[in-house]
Design a protein around this motif. Structure first.
Motif, short mmCIF file in Angstrom:
data_model
loop_
_atom_site.label_atom_id
_atom_site.label_comp_id
_atom_site.label_asym_id
_atom_site.label_seq_id
_atom_site.Cartn_x
_atom_site.Cartn_y
_atom_site.Cartn_z
N VAL A 1 62.76 -38.51 -48.04
CA VAL A 1 62.64 -37.08 -47.70
C VAL A 1 63.81 -36.66 -46.81
O VAL A 1 64.16 -37.36 -45.85
N LEU A 2 64.41 -35.52 -47.13
CA LEU A 2 65.47 -34.93 -46.31
C LEU A 2 64.87 -33.77 -45.53
O LEU A 2 64.23 -32.88 -46.12
N LEU A 3 65.06 -33.76 -44.22
CA LEU A 3 64.58 -32.68 -43.37
C LEU A 3 65.78 -31.98 -42.73
O LEU A 3 66.70 -32.64 -42.26
N ALA A 4 65.76 -30.66 -42.71
CA ALA A 4 66.88 -29.93 -42.12
C ALA A 4 66.44 -28.55 -41.62
O ALA A 4 66.00 -27.72 -42.40
N GLY A 5 66.60 -28.35 -40.32
CA GLY A 5 66.42 -27.00 -39.77
C GLY A 5 67.79 -26.37 -39.67
O GLY A 5 68.28 -26.09 -38.58
N PHE A 6 68.42 -26.14 -40.83
CA PHE A 6 69.83 -25.75 -40.83
C PHE A 6 70.03 -24.32 -40.31
O PHE A 6 69.23 -23.44 -40.59
N PRO A 7 71.10 -24.10 -39.53
CA PRO A 7 71.38 -22.75 -39.04
C PRO A 7 71.78 -21.83 -40.19
O PRO A 7 72.38 -22.27 -41.17
N CYS A 8 71.43 -20.57 -40.06
CA CYS A 8 71.81 -19.60 -41.11
C CYS A 8 73.20 -19.08 -40.79
O CYS A 8 73.43 -18.54 -39.74
N GLN A 9 74.10 -19.25 -41.73
CA GLN A 9 75.43 -18.67 -41.60
C GLN A 9 75.64 -17.73 -42.79
O GLN A 9 75.01 -17.91 -43.83
N PRO A 10 76.51 -16.75 -42.64
CA PRO A 10 76.76 -15.85 -43.77
C PRO A 10 77.28 -16.62 -44.98
O PRO A 10 78.08 -17.53 -44.85
N GLY B 1 81.66 -23.83 -46.95
CA GLY B 1 81.94 -23.14 -45.70
C GLY B 1 80.69 -22.77 -44.92
O GLY B 1 80.77 -22.27 -43.81
N THR B 2 79.52 -23.00 -45.52
CA THR B 2 78.27 -22.78 -44.78
C THR B 2 77.62 -24.14 -44.55
O THR B 2 77.90 -25.11 -45.27
N LEU B 3 76.75 -24.22 -43.57
CA LEU B 3 76.08 -25.50 -43.29
C LEU B 3 75.08 -25.87 -44.37
O LEU B 3 74.74 -27.04 -44.52
N PHE B 4 74.62 -24.89 -45.13
CA PHE B 4 73.73 -25.21 -46.25
C PHE B 4 74.46 -26.08 -47.28
O PHE B 4 73.84 -26.92 -47.94
N PHE B 5 75.76 -25.89 -47.41
CA PHE B 5 76.55 -26.71 -48.34
C PHE B 5 76.36 -28.20 -48.03
O PHE B 5 76.27 -29.03 -48.94
N ASP B 6 76.31 -28.54 -46.73
CA ASP B 6 76.16 -29.94 -46.36
C ASP B 6 74.80 -30.49 -46.74
O ASP B 6 74.67 -31.66 -47.13
N VAL B 7 73.77 -29.64 -46.64
CA VAL B 7 72.44 -30.05 -47.11
C VAL B 7 72.49 -30.29 -48.63
O VAL B 7 72.03 -31.32 -49.12
N ALA B 8 73.11 -29.36 -49.34
CA ALA B 8 73.16 -29.44 -50.81
C ALA B 8 73.95 -30.65 -51.29
O ALA B 8 73.53 -31.34 -52.22
N VAL C 1 71.09 -17.39 -53.44
CA VAL C 1 72.04 -18.49 -53.64
C VAL C 1 71.40 -19.82 -53.27
O VAL C 1 71.53 -20.82 -53.99
N ILE C 2 70.68 -19.84 -52.15
CA ILE C 2 70.02 -21.09 -51.70
C ILE C 2 69.01 -21.58 -52.74
O ILE C 2 69.03 -22.75 -53.15
N ILE C 3 68.13 -20.68 -53.18
CA ILE C 3 67.08 -21.09 -54.13
C ILE C 3 67.69 -21.48 -55.48
O ILE C 3 67.29 -22.49 -56.08
N GLU C 4 68.68 -20.72 -55.95
CA GLU C 4 69.34 -21.07 -57.23
C GLU C 4 70.04 -22.42 -57.13
O GLU C 4 70.03 -23.21 -58.09
N THR C 5 70.65 -22.69 -55.97
CA THR C 5 71.32 -23.98 -55.77
C THR C 5 70.32 -25.13 -55.86
O THR C 5 70.53 -26.12 -56.56
N LEU C 6 69.21 -24.98 -55.14
CA LEU C 6 68.21 -26.06 -55.08
C LEU C 6 67.49 -26.23 -56.41
O LEU C 6 67.25 -27.35 -56.87
N ARG C 7 67.16 -25.11 -57.03
CA ARG C 7 66.33 -25.16 -58.24
C ARG C 7 67.17 -25.37 -59.50
O ARG C 7 66.88 -26.25 -60.32
N ASP C 8 68.21 -24.57 -59.66
CA ASP C 8 68.98 -24.59 -60.91
C ASP C 8 70.11 -25.62 -60.91
O ASP C 8 70.30 -26.34 -61.89
#
Length: 333
Positions: free
Chosen positions: A68-77, A101-108, A138-145
């Motif tokens: 399991v990966l857990l992340a309370g990632f900060p929201c960046q534009p 360029g966003t921290l979500f990229f590192d999660v992905a 973008v987040i949901i499409e990245t994770l799902r699609d």
């Protein structure tokens, strides 16, 4: 209770970790860049496993395999401008393009490389509406699609578990299709008030210096607002009231539910001021009361200054909410 492993990214002081440990999980890797948060985290968990600072330059193939990966990632534009141009030039597309360029990229990129059985991501409620909904899309499409996970999300208010109005978005995903449903989330029937987290000041609690002192464990006088600050906050609120704005302090009693505790609480405490009765200046919460307001156990060690503690709890998660979600996810991991 199953035994499973997890990694803790953007870990803060370990609130999400506590939730998953409670259902049998073992943390095997942590990332947190803030040194003060790291101090609190390590005082409470004292791990031998890898603990790194910034996740951004860290190679994903050096992260251990985990369930399991857990992340309370900060929201960046998120910028999705230039996607078509990059595509035309044959450059990376998909999540690499839309989230670079966003921290979500590192999660992905870590999910893409390690393919955990499940993940939980936590963020502020405003993530859903940010940039007209584009960021969340973008987040949901990245994770799902792009990554192919079975994704579920829900905005959950912490006041079902603690006496604080605190809405946060929780996104969970599973590598395989599941029958996971938010309908099965166990929500406590009894709603708590601030009395459940405030120092009783009657001797029924042991003193915990510097927060409470003396035989009766009275709250230290340093948490009472000065005449100058109290006068300023009242004048500020009155000025905005006259303009028809809702800005002002949040004065509460032990029978109330608090506003959201924020990381700026150390500045003046204005969002949650505890009434001390008519004619008396109100007081701030102590850091221990903030810990309780976030659902942390009383044996949670607070090794930092009040300023840092207020920031840390204001940035954290409501621990019992994460416990309830972890319990809901467990059969599907």
């Amino acid at each position: 209770m199953k035994n499973f492993t997890f990694i803790d990214l953007f870990a803060g002081i370990g609130g999400i970790r506590l939730g998953f440990q409670s259902v049998g999980g073992t943390c095997i890797f942590t990332s947190e860049w803030n040194d003060w948060a790291k101090k609190t985290y390590q005082a409470n968990f004292g791990d031998n496993h890898p603990f790194i600072g910034d996740i951004v330059p860290f190679p994903e193939d050096e992260i251990p395999d985990h369930d399991v990966l857990l992340a309370g990632f900060p929201c960046q534009p998120f910028s999705i401008a230039g996607v078509s141009k990059k595509n035309a030039l044959g450059r990376p597309h998909g999540f690499e393009c839309t989230t670079q360029g966003t921290l979500f990229f590192d999660v992905a990129r870590i999910i893409a490389a390690k393919r955990p059985k499940a993940f939980l991501l936590e963020n502020v409620k405003n993530l859903v509406s940010h940039d007209g909904g584009n960021t969340f899309k973008v987040i949901i499409e990245t994770l799902r699609d792009e990554l192919g996970y079975d994704v579920h999300y829900k905005v959950i208010d912490g006041q079902n578990w603690v006496p604080q109005h605190r809405e946060r978005i929780i996104i969970v995903g599973f590598k395989n299709k599941t029958d996971f449903s938010w309908d099965n989330l166990e929500i406590p029937e009894i709603k708590l008030t601030l009395k459940s987290i405030l120092h009783p000041e009657d001797g029924s609690e042991k003193p915990e210096e510097p927060y409470t002192v003396g035989e009766k464990a009275k709250v230290h006088s340093k948490y009472v607002l000065s005449d100058k600050l109290w006068a300023y906050l009242q004048a500020y609120a009155e000025k905005h009231r006259a303009k028809g704005n809702g800005f002002g302090y949040g004065l509460v009693t032990e029978n109330d539910v608090a506003r959201t505790l924020s990381a700026r609480y150390y500045k003046d405490g204005s969002e949650i001021l505890i009434s001390r009765g008519k004619g008396k200046n109100p007081r701030r919460l102590t850091p221990r009361e903030c810990a309780r307001l976030m659902g942390f156990p009383d044996d949670f060690i607070i090794p930092v200054s009040d300023t840092q503690a207020y920031r840390q709890f204001g940035n954290s998660v409501v621990v019992p909410v994460i416990k309830a979600v972890a319990k809901l996810m467990l059969p599907h991991i």
